[in-house]
Design an enzyme around this catalytic site. Structure first.
Site, PDB file in Angstrom:
ATOM      1  N   SER A  25       1.395   5.363  -7.171  1.00  0.00           N
ATOM      2  CA  SER A  25       1.486   4.037  -6.530  1.00  0.00           C
ATOM      3  C   SER A  25       2.134   4.092  -5.158  1.00  0.00           C
ATOM      4  O   SER A  25       3.234   4.615  -5.015  1.00  0.00           O
ATOM      5  CB  SER A  25       2.337   3.081  -7.377  1.00  0.00           C
ATOM      6  OG  SER A  25       1.762   2.890  -8.616  1.00  0.00           O
ATOM      7  N   HIS A  55      -3.879   1.380  -5.262  1.00  0.00           N
ATOM      8  CA  HIS A  55      -4.467   2.713  -5.452  1.00  0.00           C
ATOM      9  C   HIS A  55      -5.852   2.697  -4.801  1.00  0.00           C
ATOM     10  O   HIS A  55      -6.610   1.767  -4.995  1.00  0.00           O
ATOM     11  CB  HIS A  55      -4.659   3.029  -6.944  1.00  0.00           C
ATOM     12  CG  HIS A  55      -3.385   3.227  -7.694  1.00  0.00           C
ATOM     13  ND1 HIS A  55      -2.905   4.463  -8.019  1.00  0.00           N
ATOM     14  CD2 HIS A  55      -2.518   2.343  -8.200  1.00  0.00           C
ATOM     15  CE1 HIS A  55      -1.778   4.328  -8.678  1.00  0.00           C
ATOM     16  NE2 HIS A  55      -1.511   3.049  -8.816  1.00  0.00           N
ATOM     17  N   HIS A  77      -5.069   5.265 -15.614  1.00  0.00           N
ATOM     18  CA  HIS A  77      -3.941   5.050 -16.522  1.00  0.00           C
ATOM     19  C   HIS A  77      -4.426   4.690 -17.920  1.00  0.00           C
ATOM     20  O   HIS A  77      -5.462   4.049 -18.086  1.00  0.00           O
ATOM     21  CB  HIS A  77      -3.047   3.911 -16.008  1.00  0.00           C
ATOM     22  CG  HIS A  77      -2.430   4.176 -14.672  1.00  0.00           C
ATOM     23  ND1 HIS A  77      -3.067   3.845 -13.491  1.00  0.00           N
ATOM     24  CD2 HIS A  77      -1.254   4.753 -14.319  1.00  0.00           C
ATOM     25  CE1 HIS A  77      -2.288   4.201 -12.475  1.00  0.00           C
ATOM     26  NE2 HIS A  77      -1.202   4.747 -12.947  1.00  0.00           N
ATOM     27  N   TYR A  79      -2.986   2.492 -19.704  1.00  0.00           N
ATOM     28  CA  TYR A  79      -2.883   1.031 -19.877  1.00  0.00           C
ATOM     29  C   TYR A  79      -4.085   0.277 -19.326  1.00  0.00           C
ATOM     30  O   TYR A  79      -4.257  -0.903 -19.588  1.00  0.00           O
ATOM     31  CB  TYR A  79      -1.578   0.490 -19.255  1.00  0.00           C
ATOM     32  CG  TYR A  79      -1.429   0.674 -17.765  1.00  0.00           C
ATOM     33  CD1 TYR A  79      -2.203  -0.047 -16.856  1.00  0.00           C
ATOM     34  CD2 TYR A  79      -0.505   1.569 -17.263  1.00  0.00           C
ATOM     35  CE1 TYR A  79      -2.068   0.127 -15.492  1.00  0.00           C
ATOM     36  CE2 TYR A  79      -0.355   1.755 -15.896  1.00  0.00           C
ATOM     37  CZ  TYR A  79      -1.155   1.033 -15.016  1.00  0.00           C
ATOM     38  OH  TYR A  79      -1.008   1.209 -13.672  1.00  0.00           O
ATOM     39  N   GLU A  80      -4.918   0.978 -18.550  1.00  0.00           N
ATOM     40  CA  GLU A  80      -6.149   0.326 -18.062  1.00  0.00           C
ATOM     41  C   GLU A  80      -7.197   0.253 -19.164  1.00  0.00           C
ATOM     42  O   GLU A  80      -8.246  -0.365 -18.984  1.00  0.00           O
ATOM     43  CB  GLU A  80      -6.713   1.097 -16.865  1.00  0.00           C
ATOM     44  CG  GLU A  80      -5.854   1.020 -15.619  1.00  0.00           C
ATOM     45  CD  GLU A  80      -6.373   1.920 -14.509  1.00  0.00           C
ATOM     46  OE1 GLU A  80      -7.233   1.475 -13.743  1.00  0.00           O
ATOM     47  OE2 GLU A  80      -5.918   3.074 -14.430  1.00  0.00           O
ATOM     48  N   ALA A 107       5.408   6.705  -9.216  1.00  0.00           N
ATOM     49  CA  ALA A 107       6.506   5.775  -8.995  1.00  0.00           C
ATOM     50  C   ALA A 107       7.163   5.588 -10.361  1.00  0.00           C
ATOM     51  O   ALA A 107       6.469   5.502 -11.371  1.00  0.00           O
ATOM     52  CB  ALA A 107       5.975   4.440  -8.487  1.00  0.00           C
ATOM     53  N   MET A 205       4.586   5.254 -16.407  1.00  0.00           N
ATOM     54  CA  MET A 205       3.407   5.030 -17.257  1.00  0.00           C
ATOM     55  C   MET A 205       2.293   6.037 -16.982  1.00  0.00           C
ATOM     56  O   MET A 205       1.126   5.749 -17.237  1.00  0.00           O
ATOM     57  CB  MET A 205       2.873   3.615 -17.017  1.00  0.00           C
ATOM     58  CG  MET A 205       3.922   2.519 -17.176  1.00  0.00           C
ATOM     59  SD  MET A 205       3.289   0.914 -16.652  1.00  0.00           S
ATOM     60  CE  MET A 205       4.792  -0.069 -16.653  1.00  0.00           C
ATOM     61  N   SER A 206       2.651   7.186 -16.443  1.00  0.00           N
ATOM     62  CA  SER A 206       1.599   8.149 -16.072  1.00  0.00           C
ATOM     63  C   SER A 206       2.104   9.575 -16.172  1.00  0.00           C
ATOM     64  O   SER A 206       3.071   9.851 -16.882  1.00  0.00           O
ATOM     65  CB  SER A 206       1.136   7.864 -14.640  1.00  0.00           C
ATOM     66  OG  SER A 206       2.169   8.182 -13.719  1.00  0.00           O
ATOM     67  N   ASN A 229      12.722   1.554  -8.455  1.00  0.00           N
ATOM     68  CA  ASN A 229      13.524   0.429  -8.976  1.00  0.00           C
ATOM     69  C   ASN A 229      14.441   0.925 -10.083  1.00  0.00           C
ATOM     70  O   ASN A 229      14.223   1.994 -10.634  1.00  0.00           O
ATOM     71  CB  ASN A 229      12.589  -0.651  -9.542  1.00  0.00           C
ATOM     72  CG  ASN A 229      11.714  -0.102 -10.656  1.00  0.00           C
ATOM     73  OD1 ASN A 229      10.761   0.655 -10.404  1.00  0.00           O
ATOM     74  ND2 ASN A 229      12.032  -0.440 -11.894  1.00  0.00           N
ATOM     75  N   HIS A 241       5.782  -5.265 -10.108  1.00  0.00           N
ATOM     76  CA  HIS A 241       4.831  -4.375  -9.435  1.00  0.00           C
ATOM     77  C   HIS A 241       4.933  -4.438  -7.916  1.00  0.00           C
ATOM     78  O   HIS A 241       4.785  -3.425  -7.230  1.00  0.00           O
ATOM     79  CB  HIS A 241       3.396  -4.696  -9.898  1.00  0.00           C
ATOM     80  CG  HIS A 241       2.381  -3.696  -9.409  1.00  0.00           C
ATOM     81  ND1 HIS A 241       2.459  -2.352  -9.704  1.00  0.00           N
ATOM     82  CD2 HIS A 241       1.277  -3.831  -8.630  1.00  0.00           C
ATOM     83  CE1 HIS A 241       1.444  -1.712  -9.130  1.00  0.00           C
ATOM     84  NE2 HIS A 241       0.714  -2.586  -8.473  1.00  0.00           N
TER      85      HIS A 241
HETATM   86  N1  HPA Z   1       9.158   1.265 -15.774  1.00  0.00           N
HETATM   87  C1  HPA Z   1       7.972   1.851 -16.021  1.00  0.00           C
HETATM   88  N2  HPA Z   1       7.170   2.269 -15.084  1.00  0.00           N
HETATM   89  C2  HPA Z   1       7.542   2.107 -13.810  1.00  0.00           C
HETATM   90  C3  HPA Z   1       8.757   1.510 -13.466  1.00  0.00           C
HETATM   91  C4  HPA Z   1       9.613   1.057 -14.507  1.00  0.00           C
HETATM   92  O1  HPA Z   1      10.696   0.511 -14.292  1.00  0.00           O
HETATM   93  N3  HPA Z   1       8.829   1.496 -12.114  1.00  0.00           N
HETATM   94  C5  HPA Z   1       7.700   2.092 -11.662  1.00  0.00           C
HETATM   95  N4  HPA Z   1       6.906   2.461 -12.681  1.00  0.00           N
END
Ligand code: HPA
Length: 266
Positions: A25, A55, A77, A79-80, A107, A205-206, A229, A241
């Protein structure tokens, strides 16, 4: 697989990539200064279109410092809704194209107060909390063994190159364990506490499915997280996001510089 390889080779001719880079990301800017052959995922047989905002969704075949690379701008991903076999399909394709080193970037949310947003973290190991494994199903013996070892998945050699480049550029590079959950919901504060207790440093998540498949294919793997974050409960701001993509863009410039310097030494 044959169809995919034939399609790509038809576009790239005798360009034989030795290394792959997967950009997470907000890291698409890495490609801004690079020129080469671009192929949108949507055109490639066997590739799914990437659906996530921020992306780009294409492969770039290019040279950096006379070394040949294939770069994924955006990934698939779980989750997609793609099965893990689909999210990791490009890694298998890269192996068949001759790739033996792969850089996986993402990320991620920080699980620790002392790893603030904006940090860059070299992945030393991972915990797979996705509840599945990309190697489930019939094994392709031409790629790897049925029960592959996951020891030293993240190459010490490549990490040392990364650390020496960070030092040269004056970039504070951290190291830690990446936990992968399916998403797309962010973690709860209780889950974040659990992941930290279990030894995690960052959550995302990847990356883990691709890393498993790359190791299975006997590739050297370099994993890098851009901490965008604090994970849920670690700060007053709930993960979102927009923040992830924005911090990806800001701190991503630092990672882009580090990555460029590092891959020149591949
Ligand atoms: N959690 C999960 N996936 C993420 C996060 C998060 O805080 N930040 C960026 N991808």
């Amino acid at each position: 697989m044959r169809k995919t390889i034939d399609f790509i080779k038809n576009k790239t001719g005798d360009f034989k990539p030795e290394s792959a880079i997967v950009l997470g990301s907000g890291l698409g800017a890495f490609c801004d200064s690079l020129e080469g052959i671009k192929i949108p995922y949507a055109d490639i047989p066997g590739f799914a279109p990437s659906t996530v905002k921020g992306h780009r969704g294409e492969l770039l075949f290019c040279e950096i410092n006379s070394k040949k690379f294939v770069i994924m701008q955006g990934r698939f991903h779980f989750y997609e809704g793609h099965p893990l076999s689909v999210t990791t399909y490009p890694v298998k394709v890269f192996k068949k194209l001759g790739v033996d080193k792969i850089v996986l970037t993402n990320a991620a949310g920080s699980l620790r107060k002392d790893l603030p947003p904006g940090s860059i973290m070299a992945i030393s190991d991972h915990i797979n909390f996705m509840g599945s494994n990309p190697l489930i199903g019939k094994n392709d013996e031409t790629l790897g063994t049925r029960f592959p070892d996951m020891n030293n998945l993240y190459s010490k050699r490549l990490r040392e190159i990364l650390f020496s480049c960070a030092q040269k550029l004056g970039i504070d590079l951290r190291e830690g364990v990446y936990c992968a959950l399916t998403g797309p919901s962010y973690e709860t504060p209780a889950e974040v506490k659990m992941l930290a207790l279990l030894g995690g440093s960052a959550t995302g998540m990847s990356t883990v499915p691709e890393a498993i498949v790359a190791k299975y294919c006997s590739m050297e793997v370099l994993g890098i997280s851009l901490i965008t974050n604090y994970a849920a409960g670690l700060s007053d701001i709930a993960p979102n996001h927009k923040e992830v993509v924005e911090m990806g863009r800001i701190a991503g410039a630092k990672l882009t510089e580090l990555l460029m310097e590092t891959v020149k030494l591949f």
